[in-house]
Structure formats: C-alpha cells, structure tokens
Scaffold this active site. Structure first.
Site, PDB file in Angstrom:
ATOM      1  N   ASP A 162       0.837  -1.191   0.000  1.00 13.78           N
ATOM      2  CA  ASP A 162       0.000   0.000   0.000  1.00 13.78           C
ATOM      3  C   ASP A 162       0.880   1.252   0.000  1.00 13.78           C
ATOM      4  O   ASP A 162       2.031   1.209   0.454  1.00 13.78           O
ATOM      5  CB  ASP A 162      -0.909   0.020   1.222  1.00 13.78           C
ATOM      6  CG  ASP A 162      -1.980  -1.061   1.167  1.00 13.78           C
ATOM      7  OD1 ASP A 162      -2.311  -1.503   0.047  1.00 13.78           O
ATOM      8  OD2 ASP A 162      -2.481  -1.460   2.246  1.00 13.78           O
ATOM      9  N   TYR A 188       6.894  -8.604   8.574  1.00 16.30           N
ATOM     10  CA  TYR A 188       6.555  -7.187   8.665  1.00 16.30           C
ATOM     11  C   TYR A 188       6.809  -6.675  10.082  1.00 16.30           C
ATOM     12  O   TYR A 188       6.700  -7.429  11.060  1.00 16.30           O
ATOM     13  CB  TYR A 188       5.072  -6.946   8.364  1.00 16.30           C
ATOM     14  CG  TYR A 188       4.612  -7.291   6.979  1.00 16.30           C
ATOM     15  CD1 TYR A 188       4.575  -6.323   5.973  1.00 16.30           C
ATOM     16  CD2 TYR A 188       4.190  -8.580   6.662  1.00 16.30           C
ATOM     17  CE1 TYR A 188       4.137  -6.635   4.693  1.00 16.30           C
ATOM     18  CE2 TYR A 188       3.757  -8.905   5.387  1.00 16.30           C
ATOM     19  CZ  TYR A 188       3.724  -7.926   4.405  1.00 16.30           C
ATOM     20  OH  TYR A 188       3.293  -8.244   3.135  1.00 16.30           O
ATOM     21  N   ASP A 235      -6.474   1.403   8.274  1.00 17.78           N
ATOM     22  CA  ASP A 235      -5.145   1.993   8.299  1.00 17.78           C
ATOM     23  C   ASP A 235      -5.283   3.507   8.361  1.00 17.78           C
ATOM     24  O   ASP A 235      -6.390   4.050   8.430  1.00 17.78           O
ATOM     25  CB  ASP A 235      -4.301   1.540   7.086  1.00 17.78           C
ATOM     26  CG  ASP A 235      -4.868   2.001   5.743  1.00 17.78           C
ATOM     27  OD1 ASP A 235      -5.715   2.919   5.717  1.00 17.78           O
ATOM     28  OD2 ASP A 235      -4.454   1.435   4.709  1.00 17.78           O
ATOM     29  N   ARG A 268      -3.214  -5.363   8.416  1.00 20.78           N
ATOM     30  CA  ARG A 268      -4.261  -4.453   8.905  1.00 20.78           C
ATOM     31  C   ARG A 268      -5.319  -5.222   9.687  1.00 20.78           C
ATOM     32  O   ARG A 268      -5.802  -4.770  10.737  1.00 20.78           O
ATOM     33  CB  ARG A 268      -4.926  -3.743   7.733  1.00 20.78           C
ATOM     34  CG  ARG A 268      -4.145  -2.606   7.141  1.00 20.78           C
ATOM     35  CD  ARG A 268      -4.912  -1.980   6.000  1.00 20.78           C
ATOM     36  NE  ARG A 268      -4.936  -2.826   4.805  1.00 20.78           N
ATOM     37  CZ  ARG A 268      -5.853  -2.750   3.854  1.00 20.78           C
ATOM     38  NH1 ARG A 268      -6.866  -1.918   3.973  1.00 20.78           N
ATOM     39  NH2 ARG A 268      -5.785  -3.531   2.796  1.00 20.78           N
TER      40      ARG A 268
END
Length: 333
Positions: free
Chosen positions: A68, A96, A110, A211
């Site tokens: 993203d 991550y 987000d 997310r």
C-alpha cells in the site's frame, strides 16, 4: 500558424528551444533477473515499477506483491524473464513490522481511511496484548479488510466500499507463524480520546492482511484500532539488508546496465532447487518431462547455475510449469 496545437506539434517535430532540457538517452537494457527495492512511503508499487522500467531500459518489469502507498519496505521487482519468476514469489512467506494505534478505528483499518469509531483503551496492558497475539498465532481464519483488492463477483472490494456498499468478506485460512509485541507506548490523543501505539513484528503466509491482524488484536483486548505504520522486512529469503532505495537506484551510472540478481541465484532464494544435468536441462527447455522421485515444486537449475525451469514433481515425473530457457541443451533465450 495560430493554432496552438500546430505550434506544439511543430515544437515536437522541429528544433528544441534554447531553454529546453536535453533529452535523456535511453539506458542500456538490464539483464534478466531480480532487483530488491526498499519502497518509500507515499509511493505506490506501480510507481516503483514505472521508475524501474526507465532504469532497467525495458518495459518488461513487474513486482511480486503489492505494498500500500503508506507502507514501506521490501518490494521484489522482476526484469525481463525475471517477471516470469514473480508468480512463484507471491506465494512466499513474508515478515513485517507494524504499529497499531489502539482507541481509534478507520474504514480502511489503516491511517489512510476516515475515522469510524473511537473507544477507550486505557485498560489495555502489554500482558493482554501478548495473550491476544498468541490467540492470533498459527493457522487462523482471517476476515480480510473490506478496503482490499479481494474481488466480489468480479469487482474489487475497495470499489464497492467507495460506492457506499457495506462489504463483509468471507474468512480465509492464513498462517501467522510469529506474532511478537515489541513495545507499547502512549499515542497522540485523537480529539480528546487517549490512544496507545502497539509496535509489533510478524511472520505470515501470503494473503495475510496485517491491517486485519491489528483490527483483531484490538478487538480481543476490548477496544478498536488501526494500522499507522507498516514495513515489509522479508520476502522468502530476501531481507531489507540487501534492498536498494529508489534514490540509490536512480543514482547509478546511466551508461551501465542496472545490476540485477541472476535468475538462478534468485530461484535459490524462493524455491527448493533441483540440480539437473546438461541433457536434462535440454529436455526441460523443450517442455519435456523428466523422471524423478521428488515431490512438490522445484527450481531446475543447470550445472552452470542457470535457471532452466520451475517444475512440478509427483508420481515419478517432473513436469515443466514455466520454462526460462530455449534451444538445444538448455541454451539461453
């Protein structure tokens, strides 16, 4: 010649004005392979591909797994025949680091989405978060974020949300092999509502939405939350330690082909490797099957270290799925 369009056409075809910048020469075409890029925030994955097309001197460039715009970190980019390897990289496990802000929910889960809810989070402790992370570790059923690229009847979920639809996606099975709570600190207040920022680190299977992990983590501890930072640190065996930033790549010598990782070395990072003889490489190059006792998917690599094909093995045979070379004896295309 009063028509401005005619003037523009003349200016394009004729001599350049004295103040015009000299046109940059086309860069030499890079070899087939893989480049690992550290994507900055605010840039789409497609933006990175567009830049890499110019730097690699070819339009045959793609990436293995979208990040993203708000996210940063490792983006695996394929050049030339390297684009044919990307399909096998999208299924690789990834790592991550992220920051989840407790107390505030957004429509996209987000920081890019509008706020939809606020709830107290003063009661949340690190111990509660660690227990919640443990519940979200292993093989879990995860409901993807509604603002996502998942298709519903041929239409992206995020398009349906933007059109005002109430989207609830079905759960899918994903694997979270590691979920660590790194730190918990006070976050900035949101219109008088206290928040907490949870720093976390995860190893996940392909298709996992970080997310959604943040959303579910908040829900388990009795509040709401959304992602405010996300950084991809690993894809398969590639890490940020070997990634190059966009400015670093742009600063390379424009008269020299961009440096890439060759396909044989790249395949060893992402797949199990089967070393094949020259004769076997030649047969695979022509799409022929080989006999083998192996099972599963392998990168067939020649004695010279060249990626010949990705093969699917089972029931005594190896079937070429994607061939990367052509010609007799597995000569390069």
């Amino acid at each position: 010649m009063n028509d401005p369009r005619e003037q523009l056409q003349f200016g394009h075809k004729g001599s350049r004005g004295k103040d015009a910048q000299p046109r940059q020469p086309r860069r030499p075409t890079a070899a087939d392979g893989i480049i690992v890029v550290d994507k900055p925030t605010g840039m789409t994955s497609h933006d990175v591909v567009a830049i890499m097309r110019r730097l690699a001197g070819t339009r045959k460039v793609g990436h293995a797994g979208t990040l993203d715009p708000m996210a940063t970190g490792l983006l695996v980019v394929g050049v030339g025949r390297g684009t044919r390897l990307l399909h096998f990289l999208t299924a690789a496990d990834k790592s991550y680091t992220a920051t989840v802000r407790l107390g505030v929910a957004t429509v996209s889960e987000d920081a890019d989405g509008d706020v939809t809810d606020t709830q107290p989070c003063d009661h949340v402790t690190r111990e509660q978060l660690q227990a919640a992370a443990a519940r979200l570790t292993g093989v879990i059923d995860q409901v993807p974020s509604a603002v996502s690229a998942v298709k519903i009847d041929g239409r992206r979920a995020y398009d349906r949300v933007r059109a005002g639809e109430d989207v609830v996606l079905p759960a899918r099975s994903v694997t979270v092999s590691r979920f660590d709570i790194v730190d918990v600190v006070d976050g900035p207040p949101h219109h008088g509502v206290a928040t907490k920022d949870v720093l976390l680190s995860v190893d996940v299977s392909s298709g996992t939405y970080v997310r959604a992990l943040g959303r579910d983590l908040a829900q388990i501890v009795g509040t709401v939350g959304h992602l405010v930072a996300l950084r991809r640190t690993r894809v398969a065996e590639w890490t940020l330690a070997e990634a190059r930033s966009v400015p670093q790549l742009q600063d390379t010598d424009p008269t020299v082909p961009l440096d890439v990782m060759d396909l044989g070395s790249a395949a060893e990072r992402a797949l199990r490797v089967w070393r094949v003889s020259e004769a076997q490489a030649g047969r695979l190059a022509h799409g022929q099957r080989l006999t083998t006792e192996l099972s599963g998917q392998y990168a067939a690599v020649s004695e010279a270290g060249e990626l010949v094909a990705v093969v699917q093995c089972g029931q005594g045979v190896a079937r070429p799925v994607t061939v990367f070379v052509s010609g007799v004896q597995g000569a390069s295309s």
